[in-house]
Each structure stands twice: as C-alpha cells, then as structure tokens.
Write a protein that holds these residues in place. Structure first.
Motif, PDB file in Angstrom:
ATOM      1  N   ARG A   6       0.837  -1.200   0.000  1.00 13.25           N
ATOM      2  CA  ARG A   6       0.000   0.000   0.000  1.00 13.25           C
ATOM      3  C   ARG A   6       0.871   1.249   0.000  1.00 13.25           C
ATOM      4  O   ARG A   6       2.003   1.232   0.491  1.00 13.25           O
ATOM      5  N   TYR A  28      -1.199  -4.938   6.183  1.00 11.78           N
ATOM      6  CA  TYR A  28      -1.360  -3.725   5.363  1.00 11.78           C
ATOM      7  C   TYR A  28      -0.208  -3.466   4.393  1.00 11.78           C
ATOM      8  O   TYR A  28      -0.362  -2.706   3.443  1.00 11.78           O
ATOM      9  N   LYS A 266      -8.398  10.398   8.780  1.00 14.69           N
ATOM     10  CA  LYS A 266      -8.980   9.716   7.613  1.00 14.69           C
ATOM     11  C   LYS A 266      -9.092  10.689   6.441  1.00 14.69           C
ATOM     12  O   LYS A 266      -8.656  10.394   5.322  1.00 14.69           O
ATOM     13  N   THR A 291      -3.394   2.394  11.603  1.00 14.56           N
ATOM     14  CA  THR A 291      -4.447   1.605  10.958  1.00 14.56           C
ATOM     15  C   THR A 291      -5.359   2.494  10.122  1.00 14.56           C
ATOM     16  O   THR A 291      -5.792   2.109   9.030  1.00 14.56           O
ATOM     17  N   THR A 292      -5.663   3.695  10.625  1.00 15.30           N
ATOM     18  CA  THR A 292      -6.487   4.636   9.859  1.00 15.30           C
ATOM     19  C   THR A 292      -5.804   5.019   8.550  1.00 15.30           C
ATOM     20  O   THR A 292      -6.419   5.010   7.476  1.00 15.30           O
ATOM     21  N   SER A 295      -5.641   1.808   6.168  1.00 16.95           N
ATOM     22  CA  SER A 295      -6.908   1.369   5.572  1.00 16.95           C
ATOM     23  C   SER A 295      -7.473   2.374   4.576  1.00 16.95           C
ATOM     24  O   SER A 295      -8.368   2.054   3.799  1.00 16.95           O
ATOM     25  N   ASN A 296      -6.926   3.590   4.580  1.00 22.09           N
ATOM     26  CA  ASN A 296      -7.367   4.612   3.613  1.00 22.09           C
ATOM     27  C   ASN A 296      -6.306   4.911   2.546  1.00 22.09           C
ATOM     28  O   ASN A 296      -6.435   5.877   1.789  1.00 22.09           O
TER      29      ASN A 296
END
Length: 316
Positions: A6, A28, A266, A291-292, A295-296
């Motif tokens: 990512r 991730y 986010k 994590t924010t 995941s974005n």
C-alpha cells in the motif's frame, strides 16, 4: 513483490517490533518504514530491527527511511553526535572555501551513508532545499544551506549525487519551499503571502531539476496559488510541483500527524492521494492512527512500482 504493498510509509513504536506491529505490517504491507531516535539504541539492535522488517517483506531492498540531516535533526544521536554539522555550516563553508567544502561535505555524506548501511536504512530524507529567510520560523533555520537559492540548489545536487553514489536514496524537502513559513507546521498552519512570480524565482527555484527519486511536500498554504489547502492537499500546488518545478518521481507527503493539517486523519489521508501525492507518510507509531492511514491508502500503482524499481537499481 512491490505491487502487493500500500502507498504509505509508517513509523513504529520502539526498539523492536511488537506482535501487533508484525500483524500490521503483514496485513497492510506499507511501501516503507521510517525510523526515529526512539527506534535506535545502538547499531546492532537497529540492524536486527531492520533485518526483521525486511524478512517480513522478503525484500533485501525494502525501503527503510530515516531523517539524518546532521545538526539538530540527528536520529543517530544515541550512536554519534553530528550537532555542529548543520546545513548552515556547510553552506557557509561553500561560500568561504569551495575546495575545502568539497572535501569535508563528501566526507560527511560518506560517513553518514556508512552508518545508515550499518543500521539497514537505505533512504535519507534530505537535502532540505528550503531557503533561509530572516524572520521566518526557526523550524528550518540552520537546516537550510543558505538564503541564496542558487547555493541551496548547488549543494542539493551534490548531496543527492554523493548519497546515490553510496547507494542511499534521498528525499528533497519541503517542496515547493518552506522557507517563507512564519510558524512551525508541526504545530500550526503556515500561510505564505508572497506572490507566485516571486516564489518561482526564489524559494521554488532551489527544487528545480533535482535527480532525487523522492520529494516530500510542505504542509504550507501558498496564498497566491491555493488559499484553502496546504501543498500536501492542493491539486494546484501538486501540478505546479510537477509542471513548473519539474519533479516527476515519487511525491511523499510530510507527516500526516502534524498539526498543520486541521481535519481528521482519515480525511487527511484520502485528501493526500486525491490531491496528487503518491505516498502518505505517518510517523508517530500509534497503532490506531497507523491503521487509519493504512486502511485509507490505496495499493501502489504502476507509477510507484516503476519509480521504486528505478530506485532499487542504485542499491547494492
């Protein structure tokens, strides 16, 4: 191998990976990891840490970054002091005695590179190409080579070349120029009022035609270009970086946990990509925030894969 990652860089909390961080990295798959003083006790411990990270990704070239400028930005302070070796020192030496500068500066880069290889880092987030401006925030200050953009540009070229010769990538920062900022973007949102025509010939000019594989954006509003958004979140400024300054490789945001960005994490992550940055940077090692961001962040695209492969070619 790269294509499953990512488009973000993450910090980690301490001297070794904890079980939650191992799970996070496996799930991730960030494009890279950045180290800070909190991650570095000595050479042996740090090399174990970077080896562990690379083992997870099964990639001997996996990008591991560090801010090792010298002077007050010295993540190796538990190993060695570079306190007197500021960019200002080197800029002054360049003006006084170019012959001596060339010897001393190359020695500085060679020794820094040697230490980075010993600990397993392969990208150094320098040179700072912001020009030094009287009355501006001290967040740049002696981290700048000079008030003269031509000197900043020239030393910047040498910095990039010398690190590349040592198989270390560089990140020019803070594009398109942080020098005019009157406040520290770690704490506040700087707004630069200078007209674009003036910025192009001064602050922004120091960043032109650089051979670095990476650049880092400034969390600064340039009032004459985009009154509402920092460079990191401004499509207009990113287009200027690409078209006027001519930077065509991987564009990394400055740290998304800095207070200059006023929205939630986010939003700040999503906006970083929609504005045109390639990779989001998050530094503080707090797992909920990591994590924010993760995941974005999208999977790396073909552009990042290509440019990363080009960077890998200088590593040996």
């Amino acid at each position: 191998m790269i294509k499953s990652r990512r488009a973000f860089i993450t910090g980690i909390k301490s001297l070794k990976l904890n079980s939650s961080e191992i799970k996070f990295l496996k799930k991730y798959k960030p494009w890279g990891v950045i180290l800070f003083s909190r991650n570095i006790k000595d050479i042996s411990q740090t090399k174990k840490l970077t080896d562990h990270i690379r083992k997870i990704f099964r990639d001997k070239n996996y990008p591991i970054l560090i801010d090792q400028e010298g002077g007050r930005v010295n993540r190796l302070n538990n190993i060695i002091s570079f306190n007197t070796l500021t960019s200002e020192y080197f800029g002054d030496l360049y003006k006084k005695n170019k012959f001596k500068f060339n010897i001393v500066y190359k020695m500085f880069v060679d020794q820094t590179s040697h230490l980075l290889k010993l600990i397993g880092a392969n990208i150094n987030t320098l040179p700072v190409l912001d020009i030094r401006i009287k009355g501006s925030s001290n967040i740049i200050g002696d981290r700048s080579f000079s008030k003269d953009p031509k000197i900043v540009s020239k030393i910047g070229d040498l910095c990039i070349k010398y690190f590349h010769d040592n198989s270390i990538g560089t990140v020019i920062k803070h594009v398109p120029g942080h020098g005019e900022a009157k406040v520290d973007s770690h704490l506040f949102t700087p707004t630069v009022k200078k007209k674009l025509s003036k910025l192009i010939t001064s602050d922004f000019s120091a960043f032109k035609n650089k051979k670095s594989f990476f650049a880092m954006t400034a969390h600064v509003i340039y009032d004459d270009i985009d009154k509402s958004n920092t460079a990191t979140h401004s499509e207009k400024v990113i287009k200027l970086i690409r078209n006027k300054i001519g930077f065509t490789k991987i564009l990394i945001s400055d740290d998304l946990s800095m207070k200059s960005l006023k929205k939630d994490l986010k939003f700040n992550t999503i906006r970083t990509f929609s504005s045109g940055c390639n990779i989001a940077l998050h530094c503080n090692g707090r797992l909920n925030e990591m994590t924010t961001v993760a995941s974005n962040s999208p999977l790396v695209d073909s552009f990042i894969i290509q440019k990363t492969s080009e960077f890998y070619k200088i590593l040996r």
